[in-house]
Design an enzyme around this catalytic site. Structure first.
Site, PDB file in Angstrom:
ATOM      1  N   THR A  16       0.716  -1.252   0.036  1.00  0.00           N
ATOM      2  CA  THR A  16      -0.103  -0.051   0.002  1.00  0.00           C
ATOM      3  C   THR A  16       0.828   1.215   0.008  1.00  0.00           C
ATOM      4  OG1 THR A  16      -0.067  -0.020   2.442  1.00  0.00           O
ATOM      5  CG2 THR A  16      -1.822  -1.192   1.210  1.00  0.00           C
ATOM      6  N   ASP A  17       0.316   2.293  -0.215  1.00  0.00           N
ATOM      7  CA  ASP A  17       0.725   3.645  -0.351  1.00  0.00           C
ATOM      8  C   ASP A  17       0.485   4.359   1.093  1.00  0.00           C
ATOM      9  OD1 ASP A  17      -1.669   4.679  -0.485  1.00  0.00           O
ATOM     10  OD2 ASP A  17      -1.472   5.128  -2.618  1.00  0.00           O
ATOM     11  N   GLY A  18       1.045   5.447   1.017  1.00  0.00           N
ATOM     12  CA  GLY A  18       0.911   6.588   2.418  1.00  0.00           C
ATOM     13  C   GLY A  18      -0.806   6.550   2.726  1.00  0.00           C
ATOM     14  N   VAL A  32      -3.742   2.622   0.751  1.00  0.00           N
ATOM     15  CA  VAL A  32      -4.457   1.869  -0.570  1.00  0.00           C
ATOM     16  C   VAL A  32      -3.430   1.343  -1.421  1.00  0.00           C
ATOM     17  CG1 VAL A  32      -5.708   2.389  -2.657  1.00  0.00           C
ATOM     18  CG2 VAL A  32      -6.202   3.660  -0.482  1.00  0.00           C
TER      19      VAL A  32
END
Length: 154
Positions: A20-22, A25
């Protein structure tokens, strides 16, 4: 990633925090990695050693005579994918001609489609870099994938 023993073209994976990203997601590039990993795992469960297809130090003929570079890829994201979610991945391989094939990977959470990825490969001779016929093992895998009753492992 695990595979459903009844359906070799249906695989499962859990989304990890590192995927996931920051914002928490799934980062878009992970989808293509998952598509490729699902294909690799499907080949193994069908009975094709990855060293027959991909360059490795253990391959008797290094590198393999035929390479399968990706020539086209696309993705459609329909719903955010978060860490901890369980994905079902359904593969739909299609032979385009004797040198090209495509694998469409449909990603589902709770039977709802959340993303679709598609990767197209072209068989080329490693030495000449010219288009050639796919390896026999891939042709058999593609043929078996189109049979409703499922493949017979080699």
């Amino acid at each position: 990633m695990t595979i459903n023993s009844d359906k070799w073209l249906v695989l499962y994976r859990t989304v990890h925090f590192g995927d996931t990203d920051g914002a928490g997601v799934m980062h878009f590039h992970q989808l293509f990695r998952w598509c490729h990993e699902a294909w690799e795992e499907s080949l193994e469960h069908y009975g094709i050693s990855l060293s027959e297809i991909f360059p490795t130090n253990s391959h008797q003929k290094y590198p393999p005579e035929i390479a399968l570079p990706i020539i086209k890829c696309e993705a459609s994201f329909r719903h955010p994918i978060h860490a901890g979610e369980k994905l079902e991945i359904r593969l739909k391989p299609t032979k385009i001609d004797n040198s090209r094939f495509q694998i469409e990977s449909t990603f589902l959470i709770n039977k709802n489609v959340v993303a679709i990825g598609s990767i197209q490969h072209l068989a080329i001779n490693q030495e000449t870099r010219k288009r050639c016929e796919m390896p026999q093992a891939i042709l058999l895998w593609l043929e078996a994938s189109s049979i409703n009753t499922g493949p017979k492992p080699i």
